[in-house]
Design an enzyme around this catalytic site. Structure first.
Site, short mmCIF file in Angstrom:
data_model
loop_
_atom_site.label_atom_id
_atom_site.label_comp_id
_atom_site.label_asym_id
_atom_site.label_seq_id
_atom_site.Cartn_x
_atom_site.Cartn_y
_atom_site.Cartn_z
N PRO A 2 32.37 -13.03 20.85
CA PRO A 2 33.88 -12.80 21.07
C PRO A 2 34.81 -14.05 20.88
CG PRO A 2 32.33 -12.17 22.87
CD PRO A 2 31.42 -13.05 21.78
N GLU A 3 35.79 -13.83 20.21
CA GLU A 3 36.70 -14.93 19.99
C GLU A 3 37.92 -14.89 20.75
OE1 GLU A 3 37.31 -15.67 15.79
OE2 GLU A 3 35.37 -14.74 15.23
N ARG A 112 20.90 -11.37 24.60
CA ARG A 112 20.16 -12.52 24.18
C ARG A 112 20.13 -13.76 24.95
NH1 ARG A 112 21.90 -13.40 17.86
NH2 ARG A 112 20.27 -14.70 18.14
N ARG A 151 41.74 -36.27 7.96
CA ARG A 151 40.40 -35.03 7.93
C ARG A 151 40.08 -34.81 6.86
NH1 ARG A 151 38.92 -35.68 13.12
NH2 ARG A 151 37.06 -34.39 12.62
#
Ligand code: ZN
Length: 271
Positions: A2-3, A112, A151
């Site tokens: 889930p995000e 899990r 970056r």
């Protein structure tokens, strides 16, 4: 996993179901998924009341009337499922069962067992390392652009870093980069100002649209009421390997970047 949109949907569903309810009992069935240790966890929470439910990054946060917070990370397969009063058997794979005084129950189920539930004290800085909320006012274009400066990390990998921006996972990183027409391997700091503006907008737009559709169910994701999301029908690239790009009609490719499957269009993600 889930995000942000899925966790937001779960939190909203939970808020409707459990805010104001007093916790009658807690039963820990898998000791390793809770903190502090099970006996204390069960004892401390019983009798407290749910004051609110929110989200921080990919964490579901249940605020208790005592000022403490129950912080849940669902990881790969964790689910928070509300059960009506009178339900006798918990959800399959329930690791923690929370019973309310009115008989309703909340199951923290996880096949899990990577998901975690933690009781945080009122002043505990558990979210200190969590990055900017992409749908909040603090996520201005200037702050976002400042994070990218200097970056060399590929932009896709950068977007997944929860310490920079919180809540974006593999699905929405792929979708936002396609929407902004940026190559996933592009070093973050080398992206032009114009393309950064597109990406800033795309991140927010994709997340908002996904929340409207109650998240994406490409795996076993369901919300607190056990319902699937709807955004899987609106994905532009994620898991669409070999299908035509919705913009240029060329096939979507899948490559691997930092061990994660990455779906994108070689033709129109050239920036
Ligand atoms: Zn294309």
């Amino acid at each position: 996993m889930p995000e942000l949109p899925e966790v937001e949907t779960i939190a909203r569903g939970l808020a409707n179901a459990v805010v104001g309810k007093t916790i009658d009992f807690v039963t820990v069935l898998r000791p390793k998924v809770v903190f502090p240790e099970p006996q204390r966890f069960e004892r401390e929470i019983a009798g407290d009341r749910i004051g609110g439910v929110g989200r921080r990054g990919k964490f579901v946060v249940l605020s208790l009337a005592s000022g403490r917070q129950l912080v849940v990370h669902l990881r790969m397969t964790g689910r928070l499922i509300v059960q009506a009063a009178g339900t006798t058997s918990p959800e399959p794979y329930t690791n923690v069962l929370v019973g309310f005084r009115d008989g309703m129950r909340l199951c923290f189920a996880d096949v899990r067992q990577f998901g975690r539930m933690r009781l945080a004290e009122p002043e505990e800085p558990w979210a200190a390392g969590v990055g900017l909320e992409p749908l909040s006012d603090e996520f201005s274009f200037e702050r976002f652009s400042g994070l990218l400066d200097g970056r060399a990390t590929p932009i896709k990998v950068f977007l997944l870093d929860q310490r920079r921006i919180a809540g974006i996972g593999n699905i929405y990183a792929c979708e936002a980069l396609w929407d902004a027409r940026i190559r996933p391997t592009r070093p973050a700091g080398s992206i032009s100002k114009q393309a950064r503006r597109r990406l800033h907008h795309s991140i927010q737009d994709v997340l908002r649209r996904a929340i409207e559709m109650r998240g994406t169910s490409v795996d076993d994701y369901v919300d607190a009421e056990g319902l699937r999301g709807g955004f899987q029908n609106q994905l532009s690239v994620y898991s669409r390997h070999g299908q035509n790009c919705l913009r240029c009609k060329r096939p979507i490719v899948r490559t691997v970047l930092a061990q994660r499957g990455t779906w994108w269009c070689r033709t129109c993600q050239r920036t």
